[in-house]
Design a protein around this motif. Structure first.
Motif, PDB file in Angstrom:
ATOM      1  N   ASP A   1      27.763 -21.016  -9.572  1.00  0.00           N
ATOM      2  CA  ASP A   1      28.947 -20.077  -9.464  1.00  0.00           C
ATOM      3  C   ASP A   1      28.046 -18.756  -9.512  1.00  0.00           C
ATOM      4  O   ASP A   1      27.816 -17.977 -10.397  1.00  0.00           O
ATOM      5  CB  ASP A   1      29.457 -20.301 -10.913  1.00  0.00           C
ATOM      6  CG  ASP A   1      30.696 -19.391 -10.750  1.00  0.00           C
ATOM      7  OD1 ASP A   1      31.100 -18.511  -9.727  1.00  0.00           O
ATOM      8  OD2 ASP A   1      31.423 -19.003 -11.820  1.00  0.00           O
TER       9      ASP A   1
ATOM     10  N   THR B   1      27.461 -14.930  -6.539  1.00  0.00           N
ATOM     11  CA  THR B   1      27.982 -13.923  -5.590  1.00  0.00           C
ATOM     12  C   THR B   1      27.204 -13.961  -4.264  1.00  0.00           C
ATOM     13  O   THR B   1      26.003 -14.068  -4.455  1.00  0.00           O
ATOM     14  CB  THR B   1      28.242 -12.691  -6.054  1.00  0.00           C
ATOM     15  OG1 THR B   1      27.035 -12.239  -6.945  1.00  0.00           O
ATOM     16  CG2 THR B   1      29.356 -12.681  -7.413  1.00  0.00           C
TER      17      THR B   1
ATOM     18  N   TYR C   1      32.567 -14.246  -4.460  1.00  0.00           N
ATOM     19  CA  TYR C   1      32.262 -15.560  -4.772  1.00  0.00           C
ATOM     20  C   TYR C   1      31.700 -16.406  -3.883  1.00  0.00           C
ATOM     21  O   TYR C   1      31.538 -16.383  -2.852  1.00  0.00           O
ATOM     22  CB  TYR C   1      33.678 -16.547  -5.194  1.00  0.00           C
ATOM     23  CG  TYR C   1      34.444 -16.958  -3.991  1.00  0.00           C
ATOM     24  CD1 TYR C   1      34.275 -18.052  -3.503  1.00  0.00           C
ATOM     25  CD2 TYR C   1      35.452 -16.061  -3.592  1.00  0.00           C
ATOM     26  CE1 TYR C   1      34.877 -18.626  -2.592  1.00  0.00           C
ATOM     27  CE2 TYR C   1      36.230 -16.475  -2.431  1.00  0.00           C
ATOM     28  CZ  TYR C   1      35.975 -17.697  -2.028  1.00  0.00           C
ATOM     29  OH  TYR C   1      36.639 -17.888  -0.789  1.00  0.00           O
TER      30      TYR C   1
ATOM     31  N   THR D   1      30.385 -20.516  -4.433  1.00  0.00           N
ATOM     32  CA  THR D   1      30.408 -21.465  -5.156  1.00  0.00           C
ATOM     33  C   THR D   1      29.740 -22.837  -4.405  1.00  0.00           C
ATOM     34  O   THR D   1      29.827 -23.045  -3.505  1.00  0.00           O
ATOM     35  CB  THR D   1      31.647 -21.951  -5.976  1.00  0.00           C
ATOM     36  OG1 THR D   1      32.610 -22.235  -4.638  1.00  0.00           O
ATOM     37  CG2 THR D   1      32.319 -20.772  -6.635  1.00  0.00           C
TER      38      THR D   1
END
Length: 710
Positions: free
Chosen positions: A271, A273, A298, A300
């Motif tokens: 998780d 950036t 984000y 992920t």
């Protein structure tokens, strides 16, 4: 994406580069005569061909030394590195830990022929090239894919990382010609072992990990291993995060001395950036400045992998091995990036243009390989024959979004928030099936001359559905590749080799496969007096039918041929008196050959290919005296020459040198404190300029680790 910036090397950078290169060459020259004297003192001896295990290297050795002697990095047939007619580098788990390498990009950054950090502060992928081209990656000999657009792998999962330089599709399968990387997974051992550690440092970094195992049964027939890493951290720019959960468990069953079955499961959850959005052209702002959108930033990853590794020794030189892996992943990123091409020409305007960009992707893969290895001796000839087959089924769905974002004032930024909607410009479903058969044959005559042949035929069945247009394109390809090599041991410690190798990479549907060829010659020296491996190689490498994507529109452009001619020098040495050295130098002459000059690139250099690369890493251990424990001091330097950011050769980087450092103190017999510093002097330079923004190299980072082993 390939991008560049004009400019020239400054005098100070050249002096730093020259000093580093001279230091590396001095180390090589100083060590070679000593090794030669040791050989003379030892006298002549006859070398008996050693039986080579099929696990790709001894895990205990990888934890104790930086000098690997065996590899499966050239193909599925294990071999002594000295006798292999190819250029291969192995980064052991000891070296990974010693340098504090937390990403694959950091793992390979002291390897000859490898350039890293060329994409700056973009954290989506592992950005590195081997001999000027993006590599394909494999795990335990089974294909994963290109590093570009791939998943950030967790190095703590691997016993070693094997880097093969140059074309070689006959080894592990389809790939680009620059090289390939094979990750060797940690698997259970038939003994009790373990470690736990905790790390803290820059950017609010907090991390804990463990790796332990033991026998479940008293007769060593069943063993387990459990490995994990949990991290909570920021990145070096504002509004960032870099969190990870990783867990891996393995079971090994040995019903007999001749049979082994291992099952490994691992779960990777990231998780993070993707980027700070870049920095405005013409500015020199701090790395931590953020020009994206805090509410839309984000990156992920959620992946589960199930692997089976089986081998059986039938006796009389015949062994069977099969590896299989199933993996399923869901990945996605979304962020805002700067695009302000006129920023450098209008110093009165402090507003920069921006764009939203997002991608959601799911993949599923099943791959299995099975092969027989037969080893036999005929008088003065040693024969090793490997015959195998592979099946790979890969499915993916991908959606890509793109829209204009509100401008931002980089003097006084005001964020606009998440977009209400984004334009879906690409939605595809890909189905790929690959079947292959291959043959590898090594013949060693009089324990001196080794002739190596690799043959492979791949059948590629490709299907791509455009979900927006509801159209499907298909392609069926049959590709035959070969590898020929000769290695001659001038002495038991010194070998010379020549080789020819081919590669083929799967295309996008409707295009022809990308092909590559390489001619290479080299010499390797592995002294008996102390653990060391010196390699030197020259090569002529060509890649044909290449599709590239140029900023700002990133539309596909086909280049007929890219040719790289170069030199790689590398040394890994464990000297007496507790001194270890890793030295590397690379030269690449890159040229795009486009007779019709359709794209205007003919005669230019390929993007992100520096002509010169050099690195040096050394450690010295001061042994304890009873009142204090051992202290190990490490220092390294990485030089990257200038390179173009785009194939048009309109933008160019400056050369740069970055220093790293490490310190380890043994608090008790099995307890250590370790300090690692990357980019020691916080060197700052533009690693990428795509014409719309600057992306700087990573800044200084300091991490402290407390480790307990048993």
């Amino acid at each position: 994406m390939h991008m560049e910036k004009t400019g020239s090397d400054n005098g100070q950078s050249f002096i730093r580069y020259r000093s580093l290169l001279l230091l590396g060459c001095t180390a090589l020259v100083a060590l070679t005569p000593a090794a030669a004297r040791a050989q003379e003192a030892g006298g002549n001896s006859t070398t008996v061909l050693e039986t080579i295990t099929i696990d790709g290297g001894d895990a205990d050795d990888d934890a104790r030394t930086i000098v690997a002697k065996k590899t499966t990095g050239v193909g599925k047939m294990p071999a002594e590195i000295l006798e292999t007619p190819a250029s291969v580098s192995v980064i052991t788990s000891r070296e990974i830990q010693e340098r504090g390498a937390a990403s694959v990009e950091q793992v390979v950054q002291y390897t000859a022929g490898v350039v890293t950090d060329y994409y700056g502060s973009d954290d989506r992928y592992d950005y590195f090239k081997i001999r000027g081209f993006t590599p394909f990656t494999y795990r335990d000999g089974l294909a994963i894919g290109r590093t570009w657009s791939g998943i950030l792998e967790e190095p703590y999962a691997f016993e070693r990382v094997e880097v093969l330089k140059g074309a070689n599709s006959t080894g592990f399968g389809v790939s680009d010609p620059g090289g390939s990387v094979n990750y060797v997974s940690k698997t259970p051992k038939s003994a009790r072992f373990g470690e736990v550690y905790a790390t803290g440092g820059s950017f609010a970094h907090k991390e804990a990990g463990f790796d332990f195992g033991d026998n479940i049964t008293a007769d060593d027939t069943l063993s387990y291993r459990l490995t994990g890493k949990f991290q909570r951290s920021d990145a070096e720019y504002d509004y960032s995060r870099d969190d990870e959960n990783f867990i891996m468990g393995g079971l090994t069953w040995r019903p007999t001395d001749a049979t082994s079955l291992t099952f490994v499961f691992d779960h990777l959850n990231r998780d993070g950036t993707p980027s700070g959005g870049g920095h405005p052209i013409g500015t020199d702002l701090d790395r931590d400045r953020f020009f994206g959108e805090p509410d839309f930033n984000y990156d992920t990853t959620n992946r589960n992998t199930y692997s089976i590794l089986f081998d059986h020794d039938f006796g009389n030189g015949l062994t069977f091995n099969t590896n299989a892996r199933y993996s399923k992943s869901d990945t996605g990123f979304g962020y805002v990036y700067l695009w302000d091409a006129l920023g450098a020409f209008d110093t009165t305007d402090t507003r920069a243009g921006r764009y939203f960009f997002a991608n959601d992707k799911s993949t599923e893969q099943f791959i299995v390989d099975a092969h027989l290895l037969y080893e036999a001796s005929f008088d003065k000839v040693e024969s090793r024959t490997l015959l195998g087959a592979e099946y790979n089924k890969f499915e993916s769905e991908s959606e890509m979004y793109y829209s204009a974002a509100p401008d931002i004032d980089w003097v006084n930024p005001v964020y606009s928030g998440r977009p209400a909607s984004l334009f879906l410009y690409n939605s595809t479903q890909n189905d790929q099936k690959t079947k292959a058969i291959y043959l590898q044959q090594d013949l060693t005559f009089f324990d001196r001359l080794t002739a190596s042949v690799g043959l492979r035929n791949d059948w590629l069945d490709l299907s791509e559905t455009n979900l927006l247009a509801n159209t499907t394109a298909t392609g069926d390809y049959k590709e035959f590749t070969k590898r020929l090599g000769l290695s001659y041991k001038l002495t038991s410690e010194l070998a010379a080799y020549v080789s020819y190798a081919e590669s083929v990479a799967p295309p996008s549907t409707g295009n022809e496969p990308t092909t590559g060829t390489q001619y290479e010659a080299g010499i390797k020296y592995s002294p008996d007096a102390f653990p060391a491996l010196f390699t030197a190689s020259v090569y002529d490498l060509a890649m044909e039918n290449i599709t590239t994507y140029e900023a700002p529109v990133y539309l596909p452009a086909t280049i007929e041929k890219i040719r790289h001619r170069g030199l790689d020098l590398e040394a890994k040495v464990e000297l007496p008196h507790n001194i270890n050295l890793i030295a590397a130098y690379s030269y690449i002459k890159s040229r795009i050959e486009e007779p019709g000059n359709v794209n205007g690139f003919n005669g230019n250099a390929f993007a992100q290919v520096p002509k010169h690369l050099a690195s040096l890493w050394g450690t010295y251990t001061l042994e304890g005296d009873g009142r204090r424990g051992d202290m190990t001091f490490g220092l390294g330097a990485r030089y990257t020459g200038s390179y173009y950011f785009d194939n048009a050769n309109t933008r160019k980087s400056d050369s740069a040198i970055v220093f790293d450092a490490a310190f380890t103190y043994k608090l008790q017999e099995n307890t250590t404190f370790q300090l690692n510093v990357s980019n020691l002097f916080d060197e700052k330079h533009i690693a990428n300029d795509d014409g719309g923004a600057y992306y700087y190299n990573p800044g200084r980072a300091i991490y402290a680790t407390l480790r307990q082993t048993w």
